[in-house]
Enzyme design. Sequence first.
Site, PDB file in Angstrom:
ATOM      1  N   ARG A   1       0.825  -1.188   0.000  1.00 16.16           N
ATOM      2  CA  ARG A   1       0.000   0.000   0.000  1.00 16.16           C
ATOM      3  C   ARG A   1       0.873   1.257   0.000  1.00 16.16           C
ATOM      4  NH1 ARG A   1      -4.477   2.258   4.128  1.00 16.16           N
ATOM      5  NH2 ARG A   1      -4.659   4.180   2.988  1.00 16.16           N
TER       6      ARG A   1
ATOM      7  N   ARG B   1      -5.954   2.980  -3.489  1.00 20.36           N
ATOM      8  CA  ARG B   1      -5.093   2.124  -2.686  1.00 20.36           C
ATOM      9  C   ARG B   1      -5.297   0.662  -3.032  1.00 20.36           C
ATOM     10  NH1 ARG B   1      -7.988   4.152   2.017  1.00 20.36           N
ATOM     11  NH2 ARG B   1      -6.729   5.980   1.719  1.00 20.36           N
TER      12      ARG B   1
ATOM     13  N   ASP C   1      -6.762  -1.224   1.978  1.00 23.21           N
ATOM     14  CA  ASP C   1      -6.993  -0.445   3.197  1.00 23.21           C
ATOM     15  C   ASP C   1      -7.642  -1.375   4.211  1.00 23.21           C
ATOM     16  OD1 ASP C   1      -7.312   1.828   4.901  1.00 23.21           O
ATOM     17  OD2 ASP C   1      -9.371   2.075   4.210  1.00 23.21           O
TER      18      ASP C   1
ATOM     19  N   ASP D   1      -9.134  -1.301   8.065  1.00 24.51           N
ATOM     20  CA  ASP D   1      -9.503  -0.438   9.188  1.00 24.51           C
ATOM     21  C   ASP D   1     -10.041  -1.280  10.329  1.00 24.51           C
ATOM     22  OD1 ASP D   1      -8.849   1.939   7.906  1.00 24.51           O
ATOM     23  OD2 ASP D   1     -10.840   2.135   7.015  1.00 24.51           O
TER      24      ASP D   1
HETATM   25  P1  ADP Z   1      -8.733   5.866   5.956  1.00 24.45           P
HETATM   26  O1  ADP Z   1      -8.772   4.428   6.341  1.00 24.45           O
HETATM   27  O2  ADP Z   1      -9.627   6.721   6.804  1.00 24.45           O
HETATM   28  O3  ADP Z   1      -8.965   6.105   4.501  1.00 24.45           O
HETATM   29  P2  ADP Z   1      -5.900   5.702   6.275  1.00 24.45           P
HETATM   30  O4  ADP Z   1      -6.047   4.221   6.178  1.00 24.45           O
HETATM   31  O5  ADP Z   1      -4.979   6.341   5.303  1.00 24.45           O
HETATM   32  O6  ADP Z   1      -7.267   6.423   6.235  1.00 24.45           O
HETATM   33  O7  ADP Z   1      -5.463   6.090   7.719  1.00 24.45           O
HETATM   34  C1  ADP Z   1      -4.429   5.406   8.308  1.00 24.45           C
HETATM   35  C2  ADP Z   1      -4.111   6.014   9.645  1.00 24.45           C
HETATM   36  O8  ADP Z   1      -5.256   5.986  10.482  1.00 24.45           O
HETATM   37  C3  ADP Z   1      -3.032   5.235  10.329  1.00 24.45           C
HETATM   38  O9  ADP Z   1      -1.986   6.115  10.578  1.00 24.45           O
HETATM   39  C4  ADP Z   1      -3.655   4.741  11.632  1.00 24.45           C
HETATM   40  O10 ADP Z   1      -2.771   4.911  12.699  1.00 24.45           O
HETATM   41  C5  ADP Z   1      -4.845   5.637  11.775  1.00 24.45           C
HETATM   42  N1  ADP Z   1      -5.987   5.013  12.455  1.00 24.45           N
HETATM   43  C6  ADP Z   1      -6.634   5.534  13.523  1.00 24.45           C
HETATM   44  N2  ADP Z   1      -7.643   4.756  13.908  1.00 24.45           N
HETATM   45  C7  ADP Z   1      -7.648   3.694  13.065  1.00 24.45           C
HETATM   46  C8  ADP Z   1      -8.462   2.538  12.973  1.00 24.45           C
HETATM   47  N3  ADP Z   1      -9.499   2.323  13.826  1.00 24.45           N
HETATM   48  N4  ADP Z   1      -8.191   1.639  11.991  1.00 24.45           N
HETATM   49  C9  ADP Z   1      -7.165   1.857  11.120  1.00 24.45           C
HETATM   50  N5  ADP Z   1      -6.353   2.935  11.155  1.00 24.45           N
HETATM   51  C10 ADP Z   1      -6.591   3.846  12.130  1.00 24.45           C
HETATM   52 MG    MG Z   2      -7.408   2.928   6.824  1.00 19.33          MG
END
Ligand code: ADP
Ligand code: MG
Length: 160
Positions: free
Chosen positions: A83, A92, A95, A97
Site C-alpha cells: 500500500r 489504494r 486499506d 480499518d
Molecule cells: P482511511 O482508512 O480513513 O482512509 P488511512 O487508512 O490512510 O485512512 O489512515 C491510516 C491512519 O489511520 C493510520 O496512521 C492509523 O494509525 C490511523 N488510524 C486511527 N484509527 C484507526 C483505525 N481504527 N483503523 C485503522 N487505522 C486507524
Molecule cells: Mg485505513
Amino acid sequence: MIRAFVGLGSNLGDPRAQLAQAFAALERIPQTRVAARSALYRSAPIGSSGQPDFLNAVALLETTLSAQALLGALQAIERAQRRERPYPNAPRTLDLDLLLYGSEHIDTPGLQVPHPRMHARAFVLAPLLELDPELTVPGRGRAHDLLAACASQTVSREPA
Ligand code: ADP
Ligand code: MG
C-alpha cells in the site's frame, strides 16, 4: 476473547484478488480467528473523481490480541500488499480499518475505535449488517439506522 470487526477496501491492482489475499492474511494473524466474512460490495470512491470503483468487505475476528497489536497486524498486511499513501483519499491497493473492538472506545493519536468515519459510510455499514443485523456502533446507534441515513451513497453487493 474480543469480537473485532475489520473493514477491507481496495480499488487498485485487481481489487478482488487483493481482498482474497487480505482475507487469507487475516487467517494468519496470531491469537486470532476469522469467525465470519461478508460478501464483497462495490462503491464509487469518496472525495476524488476519476478513480476506479472500490470493492469493500468486512471480517469478524475473534482475538485475544490488544487493539493496538491487532492494528499493527493489519498495518503489516497493508505493507505486505504494498500500500502507498501519496495523498489523502488516493487510490489504494489495500486499506484495512479496525472498525470495532468489542464495545471499547479508544482515542489515541494512532488509533481511534470505533473508527471515526465508519458510521457515515454505506460501504462499511452494509457488510457489517450482513454479519450482525442487530449491531450497535458504540456512541452512534444502531447500524441499521446509520445505514438508512447514508441513502445517498450507492453501494451494491457483488454476485458471489
Ligand atoms: P482511511 O482508512 O480513513 O482512509 P488511512 O487508512 O490512510 O485512512 O489512515 C491510516 C491512519 O489511520 C493510520 O496512521 C492509523 O494509525 C490511523 N488510524 C486511527 N484509527 C484507526 C483505525 N481504527 N483503523 C485503522 N487505522 C486507524
Ligand atoms: Mg485505513
